[in-house]
Structure formats: structure tokens, C-alpha cells
Design an enzyme around this catalytic site. Structure first.
Site, PDB file in Angstrom:
ATOM      1  N   GLU A   1      -4.636   2.392  -3.999  1.00 41.19           N
ATOM      2  CA  GLU A   1      -3.370   3.005  -3.818  1.00 41.19           C
ATOM      3  C   GLU A   1      -2.863   1.655  -3.551  1.00 41.19           C
ATOM      4  O   GLU A   1      -1.998   1.461  -2.632  1.00 41.19           O
ATOM      5  CB  GLU A   1      -3.387   3.667  -2.935  1.00 41.19           C
ATOM      6  CG  GLU A   1      -2.802   4.301  -1.889  1.00 41.19           C
ATOM      7  CD  GLU A   1      -3.820   3.235  -1.091  1.00 41.19           C
ATOM      8  OE1 GLU A   1      -5.090   3.150  -1.637  1.00 41.19           O
ATOM      9  OE2 GLU A   1      -4.027   4.180   0.315  1.00 41.19           O
TER      10      GLU A   1
ATOM     11  N   ASP B   1       0.485  -1.175  -0.135  1.00 38.80           N
ATOM     12  CA  ASP B   1      -0.009  -0.309   0.322  1.00 38.80           C
ATOM     13  C   ASP B   1       0.923   1.190  -0.062  1.00 38.80           C
ATOM     14  O   ASP B   1       1.843   1.158   0.428  1.00 38.80           O
ATOM     15  CB  ASP B   1      -0.934   0.174   0.895  1.00 38.80           C
ATOM     16  CG  ASP B   1      -1.852   0.716   1.184  1.00 38.80           C
ATOM     17  OD1 ASP B   1      -2.875   0.561   0.657  1.00 38.80           O
ATOM     18  OD2 ASP B   1      -1.713   1.812   1.614  1.00 38.80           O
ATOM     19  N   ILE B   2       0.509   2.527  -1.133  1.00 37.97           N
ATOM     20  CA  ILE B   2       1.130   3.022  -1.222  1.00 37.97           C
ATOM     21  C   ILE B   2       1.093   4.736  -0.015  1.00 37.97           C
ATOM     22  O   ILE B   2      -0.502   4.408   0.378  1.00 37.97           O
ATOM     23  CB  ILE B   2       1.154   4.178  -2.406  1.00 37.97           C
ATOM     24  CG1 ILE B   2       1.612   3.351  -3.368  1.00 37.97           C
ATOM     25  CG2 ILE B   2       2.903   5.411  -2.322  1.00 37.97           C
ATOM     26  CD1 ILE B   2       1.085   3.754  -4.824  1.00 37.97           C
TER      27      ILE B   2
END
Ligand code: GTP
Length: 299
Positions: free
Chosen positions: A222, A179-180
Site C-alpha cells: 500500500e 503510504d495508506i
């Protein structure tokens, strides 16, 4: 003998003095009608080309076929590797390029054989075009349009399959949920389009680290997932760390702004999970720990 629209164009010159006669053409046409039925019976390229080669081999035993369409990464040899004597054709239907087909044989094809091959090929075009459209539709249904990696649907299918295979054959399997970090801030500060560019760059980075592009997916927003077959937790940790470090090095420059990003990664491994749902939950729980632990880390 080809229609005036010249949908199959022959590259190279040949002597046509021994070309097919009208009588031969009548017999051949009956045969070709059977071929047409077979070509129309499938939307799978491999099946279509196997039918075609079977038919051509009844005229030229032992010959082989190679179909290629570079822009779609298709290179499909049927019947074995290419032989010494070759003739090749550009396939085109109504100005649409459908690739190239190469028929090869251990001896030179006669003009009669070449004429017969061309007759078969002229019936290949529309089944081939349908098969290519089908392939494209399937690909689009499984691919994330923005980043080019697999989408959530593709992930679910692959993940279930890999989990079943791993359990049946007692092999390791790990899952990364990536996950960003603070992605909302990137969107808020630089705009949604810049956010999209960051997503694309991170996906490229994952592909380059993983080298197995078909096992990377955009799960949503994201968040990405990576299925690591035959990989235990320790192996997964090495790959996840590599991903984390590579993303950390990334700089995405948009409108003069240098944008940096980091990712948090959660690992799940099959040894510690009883099924795919438990494996996913394990990776997701670890991602949560990585986020809570300060982000830009692997758990
Ligand atoms: N540019 C862009 N943004 C997206 C896309 N999909 C989801 N988002 C955004 O991604 C952001 C995700 O924000 P959050 O869920 O709060 O997560 P975060 O800011 O990364 O924070 P942490 O995950 O806790 O580090 C939201 O602003 C979404 O609008 C997309 O396709 N493009």
C-alpha cells in the site's frame, strides 16, 4: 494485387485502371525485399515507420505518414504533420486490428503510387504486429497490474535516471513516499477485494493530482512513490499536501460500504541528499515521522 486475405484494406474508392503492371511489380518486389529486411531489423515502432516512410518517399517524395492505434494511445506522425491529400488504410493481420496508417502528400497520389504504397504495407503487418507485442510486453514489465501506475522496477530505473540528470544539471528533485494509513484494517474489515479497490482509487487520485502519470509508482503493498522533477522541498510540500487532502476526500463504495482512507507522506529532496539512496532514505524516514506523528500528515 493484395493477397486474398486482404490484410490491408483500403478505405475509400479509387480508379484502378492505371494500377501497377506485372513488370513494374517485379522491379518493385526486389525493392520491397530490401524494405522487408529493414522492417524486420527493429522492434521499435518509430524505427519501423521511419524505414517504411523512407521507402515510400523514394516513390512519392515529400509524403508523410501517420500511424495511430487509439486503444494503445499511439499516435505517431513520421516525416511531419499530415498534408492535404491523404489515403488511409486499416491494418489487420489474421483478424487482429493493428491500427490505421495515413499517407499524406501535397498532391494526389496516382494509382501506380497507391499500388506501390499498398505493396509496402502488406509487408509491414507482421513486423508491426511483433513491434506492438514487444511494446505491450515492455509496458507490462513496467506497470503495476492492479493500479496501472509504474511498478517498483520502473521506479528504480526512473529514479536513478532522474537523480543523475538532476545532479548533472544542478536541478531540484524531490521524492514522495506515500503510504495508506491502517490499510490492514481496511482489508480485515471489508476484505481483500475491497482493499484492492481502495488501492486503485488512491492511485487514480494520485494521477489526477500529479497530472504526470508516468512518474507515479506503486513501490509495494500500500506504498506509492512519486518523483517530482525540478521541484524543491517547498514545492513538494504543496503537492504532498494536495495529495493528502484529496485522498482524505475520497469515498470508495463497495457492497454498500463507504470506505474512507487517508495517507501519510514523507518528502525527500535532493538538496539534502548526496545520492538516490540517501534521497529515498530521507523520504522514508520522514514517512516514519508522519506515521509516528499520528498519520494523515506530510513530513
Ligand atoms: N488488498 C490488498 N492488500 C494488500 C496488497 N498488498 C499489500 N496489502 C496489505 O496491506 C497491508 C499493509 O499493512 P501494514 O504494513 O501493517 O500497514 P498499515 O495497516 O497500512 O498500517 P500503517 O502503514 O502503519 O498505517 C497488509 O495487510 C497487506 O496484506 C494488495 O495488493 N491488495
Amino acid at each position: 494485387m493484395l493477397s486474398s486475405t486482404s490484410t490491408v484494406s483500403v478505405l475509400g474508392k479509387r480508379n484502378t485502371s492505371n494500377a501497377i503492371t506485372n513488370k513494374q511489380l517485379t522491379v518493385a518486389t526486389e525493392d520491397v525485399l530490401l524494405l522487408v529486411q529493414k522492417l524486420q531489423s527493429s522492434l521499435e515502432l518509430e524505427v519501423i515507420f521511419t524505414h517504411l516512410l523512407d521507402h515510400i518517399r523514394s516513390l512519392v517524395p515529400g509524403c508523410r505518414l501517420l500511424y495511430s492505434l487509439p486503444e494503445s494511445n499511439i499516435n505517431l506522425p513520421i516525416g511531419g504533420p499530415v498534408l492535404k491529400h491523404q489515403c488511409f488504410y486499416q491494418l489487420k493481420a489474421e483478424q487482429e486490428q493493428l491500427g490505421e496508417i495515413r499517407i499524406s502528400n501535397s498532391s494526389k497520389l496516382t494509382d501506380y503510387e497507391l499500388s506501390m504504397v499498398e505493396l509496402c504495407l502488406s509487408h509491414l503487418l507482421y513486423p508491426l504486429r511483433n513491434a506492438l507485442l514487444y511494446r505491450e510486453a515492455i509496458r507490462n514489465a513496467r506497470q503495476d497490474a492492479l493500479t496501472g501506475v509504474g511498478n517498483r522496477f520502473a521506479f528504480s530505473r526512473n529514479f536513478e535516471r532522474e537523480q543523475r540528470l538532476a545532479q548533472r544539471y544542478h536541478q531540484d528533485l524531490s521524492l514522495l513516499v506515500i503510504d495508506i494509513d491502517y490499510f490492514k484494517r481496511i482489508n480485515d474489515k471489508y476484505g481483500h477485494l475491497a482493499g484492492d479497490e481502495v488501492l486503485k482509487s488512491v492511485a487514480e487520485c494520485l494521477k489526477s493530482v500529479m497530472r504526470q502519470t508516468d512518474m507515479i509508482f506503486r513501490y509495494g503493498g500500500e506504498e506509492f512513490t512519486a518523483i517530482l522533477t525540478k521541484t524543491d522541498r517547498e514545492g513538494a510540500l504543496v503537492i504532498a499536501e494536495r495529495i493528502r487532502k484529496e485522498v482524505e476526500k475520497l469515498t470508495v463504495t463497495i457492497s454498500g460500504n463507504d470506505i474512507k482512507a487517508t495517507v501519510s507522506v514523507g518528502i525527500g529532496s535532493l538538496k539534502e541528499a548526496k545520492d538516490s539512496q540517501a534521497l529515498f532514505n530521507q523520504a522514508d524516514d520522514n514517512l516514519y515521522l508522519a506515521k509516528r506523528g499520528g498519520r494523515n500528515q506530510v513530513r
